[in-house]
Design an enzyme around this catalytic site. Structure first.
Site, short mmCIF file in Angstrom:
data_model
loop_
_atom_site.label_atom_id
_atom_site.label_comp_id
_atom_site.label_asym_id
_atom_site.label_seq_id
_atom_site.Cartn_x
_atom_site.Cartn_y
_atom_site.Cartn_z
N HIS A 1 1.02 -0.53 0.34
CA HIS A 1 -0.10 0.27 -0.12
C HIS A 1 0.98 1.36 0.23
O HIS A 1 2.14 1.48 0.58
CB HIS A 1 -1.05 -0.18 1.15
CG HIS A 1 -2.31 1.10 1.50
ND1 HIS A 1 -1.35 2.13 2.05
CD2 HIS A 1 -2.72 0.96 1.55
CE1 HIS A 1 -2.59 3.27 1.61
NE2 HIS A 1 -3.65 1.89 1.25
N ASP B 1 2.96 -4.25 7.78
CA ASP B 1 2.01 -3.76 7.82
C ASP B 1 0.17 -5.11 7.92
O ASP B 1 0.29 -5.36 6.84
CB ASP B 1 1.51 -3.53 7.01
CG ASP B 1 0.18 -3.05 6.52
OD1 ASP B 1 -0.27 -2.30 7.32
OD2 ASP B 1 0.47 -1.85 5.26
N GLN C 1 -5.24 -4.85 6.63
CA GLN C 1 -5.83 -6.06 6.38
C GLN C 1 -6.29 -7.18 7.44
O GLN C 1 -7.25 -7.68 7.39
CB GLN C 1 -5.37 -6.07 4.39
CG GLN C 1 -5.96 -4.91 3.91
CD GLN C 1 -7.28 -4.54 3.71
OE1 GLN C 1 -8.73 -4.73 4.53
NE2 GLN C 1 -7.28 -2.69 3.63
N LYS D 1 -10.48 -0.54 11.04
CA LYS D 1 -10.88 -1.49 10.13
C LYS D 1 -10.87 -2.98 10.26
O LYS D 1 -11.10 -4.08 9.60
CB LYS D 1 -9.05 -1.99 8.69
CG LYS D 1 -8.70 -0.98 7.56
CD LYS D 1 -8.07 -1.08 7.14
CE LYS D 1 -7.45 -0.13 6.33
NZ LYS D 1 -8.48 0.66 4.71
N CYS E 1 -4.75 2.61 -3.66
CA CYS E 1 -3.26 3.05 -3.08
C CYS E 1 -2.32 2.50 -2.93
O CYS E 1 -1.72 2.28 -2.73
CB CYS E 1 -4.04 3.64 -1.79
SG CYS E 1 -5.25 5.19 -0.82
C1 LIG Z 1 -2.44 -2.96 3.33
C2 LIG Z 1 -2.81 -1.34 3.95
N1 LIG Z 1 -2.22 -0.53 4.40
C3 LIG Z 1 -1.93 0.54 4.99
C4 LIG Z 1 -3.44 1.32 4.47
C5 LIG Z 1 -3.58 1.94 5.11
O1 LIG Z 1 -4.69 2.08 6.59
P1 LIG Z 1 -4.53 3.81 7.08
O2 LIG Z 1 -5.30 4.39 6.15
O3 LIG Z 1 -6.18 3.64 8.15
O4 LIG Z 1 -3.60 4.54 7.68
C6 LIG Z 1 -4.01 0.37 3.93
C7 LIG Z 1 -5.49 0.78 4.27
O5 LIG Z 1 -6.10 0.65 3.50
C8 LIG Z 1 -3.92 -1.25 3.55
O6 LIG Z 1 -5.27 -2.22 3.27
#
Ligand SMILES: Cc1ncc(COP(=O)(O)O)c(C=O)c1O
Length: 404
Positions: free
Chosen positions: A112, A192, A195, A218, A361
């Protein structure tokens, strides 16, 4: 157990089919109530008031950290601090770890933007080499490529920062193995879990990572609050990135005494009601998973819905699943020949169906796969067989409109 009825959004929007939980999950009444209760009964700042309602708020704040620590099996709440979201957690570690020119940071081709842009900045500013682990045919990270990078760079490899579950492919990476390989050269490991947090049990000690981040929104919790897990010895050695009120015990002209862990990393007034709400969300989710028959049953049901979705999609003329025949857990992205993902999303919305369209993203992965975006369906605990069947039915109608 009727899960959907516990979510006011479905009562207030009759017929709504929400299939965008990878973007953000809906909130159960228990979480919404906790926010109202905090503001109605105890509203005060944390760590500073010497009166009863402030004491209650403090107690709930610490308790929320303890609930998170227990949920991810951290050794103590001292290893858990709150941020705004996963993005802030990833920016925190990228701006905290000490790196020098020609050190190597490894991310992957499926990250992401939140796990790409902070490291790109560090790479540019510090002359650090940024490598990306390739995505395999199975839609997971190619461990043989990581091993090649380990052989190439040895202990110049300082950080390996990868996602647990792809928000485009829906595949789950073997993070335990990735951490093991990274540790052979002593690299700091960052996971990370944005998800994966709502789709599987997360045990930071089992994974063995140094750092793990996720966002409350999430996993059925409020937005505006995120989590960083980090091993205590590392937190003790790190300088705080954000500085200000409540992260210090004393400030003198040339001497700063930081607060105890984890507060040393929580500068300024946080999203108090959201942090408390996150604790309630995790408790609610844990109880719901239990009532559904435990994690294995939860995963079996999610897998069955994912299979129903994939099989239904395959019946649609001109469909191409992003990643092809890969193992997915609750997230499926696709394209339909000649129909823009934005059109698919807008036309489904006319029937009360919410899906995401675009890059989600993750532009680099789409570009690698030669795609200008995709449509994504992602499941939450409230989704049913009927949701999937109706979505496939409506998708077929969308295709018919374009094929006429
Ligand atoms: C794999 C992953 N990493 C990071 C994020 C970023 O999350 P946030 O927008 O809550 O910071 C997302 C959000 O969709 C994601 O799917």
């Amino acid at each position: 157990m009727n899960i959907k009825s516990q979510f006011p959004i479905f009562n207030n929007n009759k017929g709504l089919i929400y299939l965008d939980s990878a973007s953000t999950t809906q909130k159960p009444e228990a979480v919404i109530d906790s926010i109202v209760q905090q503001y109605s009964n105890n509203n005060s700042n944390v760590h500073r008031g010497l009166y009863k309602i402030a004491y209650k708020t403090d107690t709930k704040w610490v308790e929320a950290h303890s609930i998170v620590a227990k949920y991810i099996n951290a050794k103590s709440y001292k290893e858990v601090f709150f941020t705004k979201n996963s993005t802030e957690g990833l920016n925190w570690i990228a701006n905290t770890v000490s790196l020098s020119p020609d050190d190597v940071v490894v991310i992957s081709e499926m990250e992401h933007h939140s796990n790409v842009l902070p490291w790109m900045k560090v790479s540019k500013e510090k002359g650090v080499i940024l490598e990306k682990i390739k995505v395999s045919e199975e839609g997971t990270l190619d461990l043989s490529h990581l091993k090649e990078l380990v052989s190439k760079y040895g202990n110049r490899m300082k950080v390996v920062s990868v996602l647990h579950q792809s928000n485009v492919l829906g595949t789950v990476n073997n993070v335990e193995e990735i951490v093991k390989v990274a540790k052979t050269v002593g690299a700091l490991t960052v996971i990370d879990a944005a998800q994966s947090i709502a789709h599987m049990e997360i045990d930071v000690q089992k994974i063995g990572c140094d750092v793990l981040v996720f966002s409350s929104h999430k996993i059925y919790g409020p937005s505006g609050i995120g989590v960083v897990y980090c091993k205590e010895e590392l937190l003790n050695s790190f300088e705080p990135w954000l500085r200000g009120g409540e992260m210090v015990k004393s400030v003198e002209e040339d001497n700063i005494l930081y607060n105890d862990l984890p507060w040393k990393f929580e500068a300024g007034t946080p999203a108090i009601e959201a942090g408390i709400g996150l604790g309630i969300a995790l408790k609610w989710f844990e109880k719901s998973v239990e009532e559904l028959g435990g994690w294995s049953e939860f995963k079996r049901k999610e897998k069955a819905l994912t299979t129903l979705l994939v099989d239904g999609l395959k019946e649609i003329e001109g469909i191409k699943l992003v990643g092809g025949e890969i193992e997915r857990e609750g997230i499926v992205s696709f394209n339909i020949d000649g129909i823009h993902p934005h059109d698919i999303s807008s036309l489904l919305d006319e029937n009360g169906i919410c899906v995401r369209a675009g890059y989600h993203c993750v532009q680099p992965l789409h570009q690698k796969l030669g795609l200008n975006g995709s449509t994504r369906v992602s499941l939450g605990i409230y989704n049913t067989k009927e949701d999937i069947e109706e979505t496939i039915k409506q998708l077929k109608k969308v295709v018919n409109i374009f094929r006429k």
